[in-house]
Design an enzyme around this catalytic site. Sequence first.
Site, PDB file in Angstrom:
ATOM      1  N   PRO A 107       0.847  -1.200   0.000  1.00 19.60           N
ATOM      2  CA  PRO A 107       0.000   0.000   0.000  1.00 19.60           C
ATOM      3  C   PRO A 107       0.883   1.251   0.000  1.00 19.60           C
ATOM      4  O   PRO A 107       1.926   1.274   0.657  1.00 19.60           O
ATOM      5  CB  PRO A 107      -0.816  -0.126   1.292  1.00 19.60           C
ATOM      6  CG  PRO A 107      -0.073  -1.103   2.139  1.00 19.60           C
ATOM      7  CD  PRO A 107       0.694  -1.985   1.218  1.00 19.60           C
ATOM      8  N   HIS A 108       0.457   2.259  -0.766  1.00 17.32           N
ATOM      9  CA  HIS A 108       1.299   3.451  -0.893  1.00 17.32           C
ATOM     10  C   HIS A 108       0.479   4.661  -1.278  1.00 17.32           C
ATOM     11  O   HIS A 108      -0.630   4.547  -1.795  1.00 17.32           O
ATOM     12  CB  HIS A 108       2.406   3.212  -1.936  1.00 17.32           C
ATOM     13  CG  HIS A 108       1.878   2.833  -3.284  1.00 17.32           C
ATOM     14  ND1 HIS A 108       1.624   3.758  -4.261  1.00 17.32           N
ATOM     15  CD2 HIS A 108       1.538   1.632  -3.810  1.00 17.32           C
ATOM     16  CE1 HIS A 108       1.166   3.139  -5.342  1.00 17.32           C
ATOM     17  NE2 HIS A 108       1.098   1.854  -5.087  1.00 17.32           N
ATOM     18  N   THR A 109       1.055   5.834  -1.023  1.00 14.28           N
ATOM     19  CA  THR A 109       0.437   7.091  -1.420  1.00 14.28           C
ATOM     20  C   THR A 109       1.491   8.184  -1.433  1.00 14.28           C
ATOM     21  O   THR A 109       2.571   8.022  -0.875  1.00 14.28           O
ATOM     22  CB  THR A 109      -0.721   7.484  -0.473  1.00 14.28           C
ATOM     23  OG1 THR A 109      -1.483   8.522  -1.073  1.00 14.28           O
ATOM     24  CG2 THR A 109      -0.210   7.952   0.884  1.00 14.28           C
TER      25      THR A 109
END
Length: 156
Positions: free
Chosen positions: A68-70
Site C-alpha cells: 500500500p502506498h500514497t
Amino acid sequence: MRLTEFVVPNAILPQLQADSKQSAIRQMVASLMNAGKIRPADEEAIVSAISKREELGSTGIGRGVAVPHTKHASAESIIATVALCHSGLDFESLDGEDVYILFLLISPPDRPGDHLRGLETITRHLKNDDFCNFLKQATTVEAVVDLLQEADEGQT
C-alpha cells in the site's frame, strides 16, 4: 535506492494483528506516526489517501505480499514501514491469496521519482523468494532490520 534509506526501523510491526485491510493500513500509518514521521493531525488524511488508492485496485500484488502506498504533502521525504501478519490477511490480492508481508510507502507529491524508485526497490526485493521466506519467519524488529540490510547488500 536502498530499503534502509527509507524504511523507518522503529515503525516496523513484526507481529501485526489485523482482521482487515483497513485495520492493517491504519496500524501501519499509526506506527509511522508513533515513530515521529507523521504528524498526528495528518494521520487520518494519510489513511484516507491510501484507502482511496486501494479502491483503484488492490496493492496486494500476489505471492503473499502487499505494498500500500500514497503521496502526501505532509511527507518531508520518502518513508516506509514493514508489517508481518503471520496468520495471513485478506488484502483482496490480485492472486486471491492471503498477505503476510506488507510494505507501506509514503512520499512527497513533488518527488514522484523517489516514489517510483521506492516502489521499484521494494518490489525488486519482494521478487526474491529467499528474502520473502526469511521475512515471513521474522518475529522481531531486529530480525526485519537485519534482513533489510542483507537485502541492500545483496545477500538475500
